[in-house]
Write a protein that holds these residues in place. Structure first.
Motif, short mmCIF file in Angstrom:
data_model
loop_
_atom_site.label_atom_id
_atom_site.label_comp_id
_atom_site.label_asym_id
_atom_site.label_seq_id
_atom_site.Cartn_x
_atom_site.Cartn_y
_atom_site.Cartn_z
N VAL A 10 0.83 -1.21 0.00
CA VAL A 10 0.00 0.00 0.00
C VAL A 10 0.86 1.26 0.00
CG1 VAL A 10 -1.68 1.34 1.34
CG2 VAL A 10 -1.95 -1.14 1.11
N PHE A 11 1.81 1.33 0.94
CA PHE A 11 2.63 2.53 1.06
C PHE A 11 3.61 2.66 -0.11
CE2 PHE A 11 1.92 2.02 5.84
CZ PHE A 11 0.78 2.81 5.79
N GLY A 12 4.10 1.52 -0.62
CA GLY A 12 4.99 1.56 -1.78
C GLY A 12 4.26 2.10 -3.00
N ALA A 13 3.03 1.63 -3.21
CA ALA A 13 2.24 2.12 -4.34
C ALA A 13 1.95 3.61 -4.19
CB ALA A 13 0.93 1.34 -4.44
N ALA A 14 1.66 4.04 -2.94
CA ALA A 14 1.39 5.47 -2.70
C ALA A 14 2.63 6.32 -2.96
CB ALA A 14 0.91 5.67 -1.27
N ALA A 15 3.81 5.79 -2.62
CA ALA A 15 5.05 6.54 -2.83
C ALA A 15 5.40 6.65 -4.32
CB ALA A 15 6.20 5.88 -2.07
N LEU A 16 5.09 5.63 -5.08
CA LEU A 16 5.42 5.62 -6.51
C LEU A 16 4.38 6.36 -7.35
CD1 LEU A 16 6.67 1.93 -6.92
CD2 LEU A 16 8.05 4.01 -6.86
N ALA A 17 3.15 6.46 -6.83
CA ALA A 17 2.06 7.04 -7.62
C ALA A 17 2.37 8.44 -8.16
CB ALA A 17 0.78 7.06 -6.78
N PRO A 18 2.91 9.38 -7.35
CA PRO A 18 3.18 10.73 -7.90
C PRO A 18 4.20 10.75 -9.03
CG PRO A 18 3.21 10.76 -5.50
CD PRO A 18 3.19 9.33 -5.91
N LEU A 19 5.00 9.67 -9.14
CA LEU A 19 6.00 9.63 -10.21
C LEU A 19 5.38 9.34 -11.57
CD1 LEU A 19 8.80 7.60 -8.35
CD2 LEU A 19 8.54 10.09 -8.53
N ALA A 24 -4.37 15.99 -11.05
CA ALA A 24 -4.57 16.59 -9.72
C ALA A 24 -5.70 15.91 -8.95
CB ALA A 24 -4.85 18.08 -9.87
N TYR A 25 -6.74 15.48 -9.66
CA TYR A 25 -7.88 14.83 -8.99
C TYR A 25 -7.45 13.51 -8.34
CZ TYR A 25 -12.33 12.45 -8.40
OH TYR A 25 -13.39 11.75 -7.88
N LEU A 26 -6.68 12.72 -9.10
CA LEU A 26 -6.23 11.43 -8.56
C LEU A 26 -5.27 11.62 -7.39
CD1 LEU A 26 -5.72 9.41 -11.87
CD2 LEU A 26 -7.63 9.28 -10.25
N LEU A 27 -4.38 12.61 -7.49
CA LEU A 27 -3.47 12.88 -6.38
C LEU A 27 -4.22 13.37 -5.15
CD1 LEU A 27 -0.47 14.58 -8.24
CD2 LEU A 27 -0.57 12.27 -7.29
N ASP A 28 -5.28 14.18 -5.39
CA ASP A 28 -6.11 14.63 -4.27
C ASP A 28 -6.79 13.44 -3.59
OD1 ASP A 28 -7.68 16.76 -2.79
OD2 ASP A 28 -9.31 15.68 -3.77
N SER A 29 -7.28 12.50 -4.40
CA SER A 29 -7.90 11.29 -3.83
C SER A 29 -6.90 10.49 -3.02
CB SER A 29 -8.48 10.41 -4.95
OG SER A 29 -9.47 11.10 -5.66
N LEU A 30 -5.66 10.42 -3.50
CA LEU A 30 -4.63 9.68 -2.77
C LEU A 30 -4.31 10.34 -1.43
CD1 LEU A 30 -2.57 7.42 -2.69
CD2 LEU A 30 -1.01 8.84 -4.02
#
Length: 318
Positions: A10-19, A24-30
């Motif tokens: 979970v945290f690994g996917a969250a850390a890689l997601a912004p890369l 902006a909507y998806l990042l806001d949801s994250l």
């Protein structure tokens, strides 16, 4: 390491997601998923591990949010100072509430916490000269780390991820430490725990105070991220129920559970609001009904929570 693989995923996917995600909507949801997960984890410290089910945790969330907003707008102080003040106020309130409601169990403790949050709601909404009452407080945007003013949502993702990881480590400690086992004993049978020498009342008070302090930290971050503090939202019972639901659906007294629950609730709510929010006037709010039914189904058929269900599934395959 095996017991942390869900969290690492979970945290690994969250850390890689912004890369790889620039939307902006998806990042806001994250950001919101991580923040709600951290809040459910903070609630889990008292409600899950110590068995002190609170439906008034929005009181501590509101104290954190109002501390940063008021100190920033009235005296121009940094939200980090507001965060510290919010933590101190919430810890003091948690100690007082935990001590006074120490002998209350089950629904009576939950009712006491609801009453506390509603008292704060009335104070914040009626004290117009200081809190601007029901109009709320717009939090000014001041760029910089010291003022927690970030226009880039990627920075918010990593900031909230650090807080979420910290909350996960706190829960992991409670899962395997002596103190955690003592809390589990108090939760399962307080009288038996007292009989073998466990200071059950003191442990419950400390658990509620620690949970309150962690909730206030998230409240400050939420106020700075959203940019507005409204007493009828930050002190609402609905918000407290949301914290509890994340932990219950994800798995009570599990470290990864609150984050799994927050992911399910937030994505489901966002999807239903987008799919059914714009239907005819006679069906306004139908997404809330569907949302509630879906949550009932999850609780009915996965009573051990998502973390317990995934753990059982992995055990059968190994």
């Amino acid at each position: 390491m095996r017991r942390h693989r869900v969290a690492l995923t979970v945290f690994g996917a969250a850390a890689l997601a912004p890369l790889v995600i620039r939307d902006a909507y998806l990042l806001d949801s994250l950001v919101l998923i991580l923040l709600w997960g951290a809040l459910s984890a903070a609630w889990n410290v008292a409600g899950g591990y110590a068995g002190q089910v609170s439906l008034g945790h929005s009181a501590f969330f509101g104290l954190g949010a109002y501390s940063a907003a008021l100190l920033g707008t009235r005296w121009g102080l940094s939200p980090w100072i507001g965060l510290l003040v919010g933590v101190l106020l919430s810890t003091a309130a948690g100690l007082a509430l935990g001590y006074l409601a120490n002998r209350l169990r089950g629904p009576y403790f939950a009712l006491a916490t609801i009453a506390f949050s509603q008292v704060l709601l009335i104070v914040a909404s009626r004290w117009r000269g200081f809190t601007q009452g029901s109009e709320g407080i717009p939090v000014p945007f001041r760029p910089g780390l010291w003022t927690l003013g970030f226009a880039d949502k990627t920075v918010w993702v990593y900031l909230v991820l650090v807080v979420a990881t910290g909350l996960y480590l706190v829960q992991s400690y409670l899962e395997r430490s002596r103190r955690g086992y003592q809390l589990a004993a108090v939760r399962e049978d307080e009288d038996a725990a007292q009989a073998i020498g466990i200071p059950s009342r003191r442990l419950k008070v400390v658990a509620v105070a620690a949970s309150a302090a962690l909730t206030a930290v998230c409240g400050t971050l939420w106020a700075q991220y959203v940019g507005f503090v409204d007493p009828f939202y930050v002190f609402s019972v609905d918000l407290s129920v949301r914290f509890a639901l994340g932990a219950i659906i994800g798995g009570l007294a599990t470290a990864a559970g609150p984050f799994l629950g927050a992911f399910l609730i937030t994505t489901l709510e966002t999807y239903l609001r987008a799919a059914f929010g714009g239907v005819g006037a006679g069906l306004v709010g139908i997404y809330l009904i569907i949302y509630g039914c879906a949550l009932i189904i999850v609780v009915r058929f996965v009573p051990q929570g998502l973390a317990g269900w995934l753990g059982a599934l992995a055990a059968r395959r190994s």
